[in-house]
Design a protein around this motif. Structure first.
Motif, PDB file in Angstrom:
ATOM      1  N   VAL A  61     -65.097 -10.009 -79.382  1.00  0.00           N
ATOM      2  CA  VAL A  61     -66.416  -9.565 -78.913  1.00  0.00           C
ATOM      3  C   VAL A  61     -67.458  -9.752 -80.023  1.00  0.00           C
ATOM      4  CG1 VAL A  61     -67.767  -7.561 -78.155  1.00  0.00           C
ATOM      5  CG2 VAL A  61     -65.492  -7.983 -77.180  1.00  0.00           C
ATOM      6  N   GLY A  62     -67.063  -9.458 -81.258  1.00  0.00           N
ATOM      7  CA  GLY A  62     -67.971  -9.673 -82.385  1.00  0.00           C
ATOM      8  C   GLY A  62     -68.346 -11.137 -82.561  1.00  0.00           C
ATOM      9  N   PRO A 104     -61.886  -6.451 -80.196  1.00  0.00           N
ATOM     10  CA  PRO A 104     -63.145  -6.175 -80.918  1.00  0.00           C
ATOM     11  C   PRO A 104     -63.613  -7.365 -81.757  1.00  0.00           C
ATOM     12  CG  PRO A 104     -61.597  -4.364 -81.190  1.00  0.00           C
ATOM     13  CD  PRO A 104     -60.837  -5.475 -80.546  1.00  0.00           C
ATOM     14  N   GLU A 105     -62.668  -8.091 -82.347  1.00  0.00           N
ATOM     15  CA  GLU A 105     -63.036  -9.249 -83.168  1.00  0.00           C
ATOM     16  C   GLU A 105     -63.634 -10.357 -82.313  1.00  0.00           C
ATOM     17  OE1 GLU A 105     -62.888  -8.642 -86.239  1.00  0.00           O
ATOM     18  OE2 GLU A 105     -61.495  -6.958 -86.227  1.00  0.00           O
ATOM     19  N   GLY A 124     -55.354  -6.098 -82.048  1.00  0.00           N
ATOM     20  CA  GLY A 124     -56.743  -5.865 -82.430  1.00  0.00           C
ATOM     21  C   GLY A 124     -57.686  -7.028 -82.188  1.00  0.00           C
ATOM     22  N   ALA A 147     -60.814  -2.711 -71.854  1.00  0.00           N
ATOM     23  CA  ALA A 147     -61.014  -2.702 -73.309  1.00  0.00           C
ATOM     24  C   ALA A 147     -62.142  -3.639 -73.724  1.00  0.00           C
ATOM     25  CB  ALA A 147     -59.716  -3.091 -74.018  1.00  0.00           C
ATOM     26  N   GLN A 161     -60.895 -11.958 -88.090  1.00  0.00           N
ATOM     27  CA  GLN A 161     -61.497 -10.957 -88.975  1.00  0.00           C
ATOM     28  C   GLN A 161     -62.133 -11.614 -90.198  1.00  0.00           C
ATOM     29  OE1 GLN A 161     -57.935  -8.707 -89.586  1.00  0.00           O
ATOM     30  NE2 GLN A 161     -58.239  -7.406 -87.787  1.00  0.00           N
ATOM     31  N   ALA A 196     -65.641  -2.549 -75.481  1.00  0.00           N
ATOM     32  CA  ALA A 196     -66.006  -3.104 -76.795  1.00  0.00           C
ATOM     33  C   ALA A 196     -67.419  -3.669 -76.819  1.00  0.00           C
ATOM     34  CB  ALA A 196     -65.003  -4.183 -77.193  1.00  0.00           C
TER      35      ALA A 196
END
Length: 199
Positions: free
Chosen positions: A163-164, A160-161, A157, A192, A117, A196
């Motif tokens: 994938v970003g 999503p991180e 979590g 998931a 993050q 994402a």
């Protein structure tokens, strides 16, 4: 610690010599607890190179109290300290179920996801990006053929991180590695990852 960091980064042969030296690893582990911010960062870096290159060193460090301190260093104020702690944990994870179990028990998954993050929030910070890349590879090792770890990493979590991170060259390879191992024989994670936007 700075000298050992420099020497260990030079070659696998030198890492092996340092690992074999009486008390060298114990001294570096002690510095993680007692040193200044700079000394802790250098000690962490030296341990990272040694653990990357020398299997017996990984087991020695895993048997010590170093992992708990390294996990706590992932949340340090100093960016280099976070980066070196992440690199050391990455090296410790290589083919070491004992080290992987200790990292998870010490709360390492949450802290590693936090590094992902931080990098996405400051993608121009070289230390943050390198720490995130090491964190992604560490998460990949934790996820390897371990369904419980795969589930825990996703629950923290990470997906999503990761994938970003696919959109940035400095973090892309580590993210791909982690996502592939999170999805491996895990339908929930695979779904998931697709949701994402990875596909």
């Amino acid at each position: 610690a700075h000298t050992m960091h420099f020497l260990a980064s030079s070659s696998a042969e030198i890492s092996a010599e340092i690992a074999a030296s009486t008390g060298a690893i114990d001294s570096l582990v002690r510095l993680l607890y007692l040193g200044t911010d700079v000394t802790r960062a250098n000690a962490g870096a030296a341990l990272g190179f040694i653990c990357r290159d020398v299997a017996v060193a990984r087991e020695t460090v895993a048997a010590s109290h170093a992992i708990y301190k390294l996990v706590s260093m992932l949340d340090a104020d100093d960016a280099q300290e976070r980066k070196h702690a992440a690199h050391t944990l990455q090296g410790l994870c290589i083919n070491s179920a004992k080290a992987q179990a200790k990292i998870v028990a010490a709360g390492g998954i949450t802290q590693l996801v936090s590094l992902l993050q931080k990098a996405l929030h400051d993608i121009n910070d070289v230390n943050a990006v390198e720490a995130a890349s090491a964190a992604a590879y560490t998460l990949a090792w934790l996820a390897t053929e371990n369904h419980d770890h795969q589930t825990a990493i996703a629950a923290a979590g990470a997906i999503p991180e990761l994938v970003g991170m696919l959109g940035y060259g400095g973090t892309q390879a580590g993210a791909v590695n982690a996502l592939s191992l999170l999805a491996y024989v895990h339908e929930g994670n695979a779904a998931a990852i697709a949701a994402a936007g990875a596909i």
